[in-house]
Design a protein around this motif. Structure first.
Motif, PDB file in Angstrom:
ATOM      1  N   ASP A  40       0.870  -1.177   0.000  1.00 37.06           N
ATOM      2  CA  ASP A  40       0.000   0.000   0.000  1.00 37.06           C
ATOM      3  C   ASP A  40       0.902   1.221   0.000  1.00 37.06           C
ATOM      4  N   ASP A 112      -4.285  -3.371  -3.517  1.00 43.33           N
ATOM      5  CA  ASP A 112      -5.136  -2.385  -2.841  1.00 43.33           C
ATOM      6  C   ASP A 112      -5.900  -1.575  -3.892  1.00 43.33           C
ATOM      7  N   ASN A 114      -9.713  -1.085  -5.728  1.00 41.61           N
ATOM      8  CA  ASN A 114     -11.131  -1.312  -5.503  1.00 41.61           C
ATOM      9  C   ASN A 114     -11.789  -1.920  -6.739  1.00 41.61           C
ATOM     10  N   LYS A 142      -9.568  -5.550  -3.423  1.00 39.62           N
ATOM     11  CA  LYS A 142     -10.502  -5.143  -2.361  1.00 39.62           C
ATOM     12  C   LYS A 142     -11.875  -5.722  -2.671  1.00 39.62           C
ATOM     13  N   PRO A 143     -12.632  -6.155  -1.709  1.00 35.31           N
ATOM     14  CA  PRO A 143     -12.411  -6.073  -0.264  1.00 35.31           C
ATOM     15  C   PRO A 143     -11.656  -7.271   0.318  1.00 35.31           C
ATOM     16  N   SER A 149      -4.712  -3.809   1.832  1.00 36.38           N
ATOM     17  CA  SER A 149      -5.657  -2.776   2.282  1.00 36.38           C
ATOM     18  C   SER A 149      -5.802  -2.679   3.802  1.00 36.38           C
TER      19      SER A 149
END
Length: 157
Positions: A40, A112, A114, A142-143, A149
């Protein structure tokens, strides 16, 4: 590359040797391991800080992680930054994958990024997924990508 444990203790051995020792130690204790690698980043003023983590999950018995941080003053678009995160994770996964094969340890690379198109990071999803899967690694976004994350995010924030 300088690595450390979550408690801040530095890792002095080369990371591949430290990972091998961890796998041997934990499997001798009877744990079934899974490893998740993720990165990240956080922009802080003129610097971008990256944290890459190697998360060891002991099935039903918690886990631990090794951490590497680095900072740069290079400026990235959101898409570039997401792909740099993925590249950092792949670099480590590639360095360690023969160990995971040798010791029969499942490994995933976490991004990381979405999966919801309304988030900016989503614009890098297709490329990141292709990059990771093209290298032959299991992929999570993600998630489900907790290594990047949650774990790596905790380090950069």
């Amino acid at each position: 590359m300088k690595w450390r444990r979550f408690n801040g203790e530095p890792i002095h051995l080369p990371i591949k040797e430290e990972v091998a020792n961890a796998i041997i130690r934990e499997t001798k204790k009877g744990y079934h391991l899974k490893v998740c690698i993720g990165t990240d980043s956080q922009v802080k003023g003129i610097e971008t800080e990256f944290a890459t983590v190697i998360v060891f999950l002991r099935e039903g018995h918690g886990g631990f992680m090794f951490i590497h941080n680095e900072k740069t003053r290079q400026v990235f678009t959101i898409r570039e930054r997401m792909l740099v995160e993925v590249a950092k994770s792949i670099e480590i996964a590639y360095e360690l994958c023969d160990l995971f094969n040798e010791f029969d340890v499942d490994m995933e690379v976490h991004a990381d990024i979405n999966t919801n198109p309304s988030f900016k990071s989503n614009e890098a999803l297709r490329e990141a997924m292709g990059y990771i899967l093209g290298m032959g690694f299991a992929f999570k976004a993600k998630p489900e990508a907790f290594a990047s994350s949650s774990c790596a995010n905790k380090i950069v924030n």
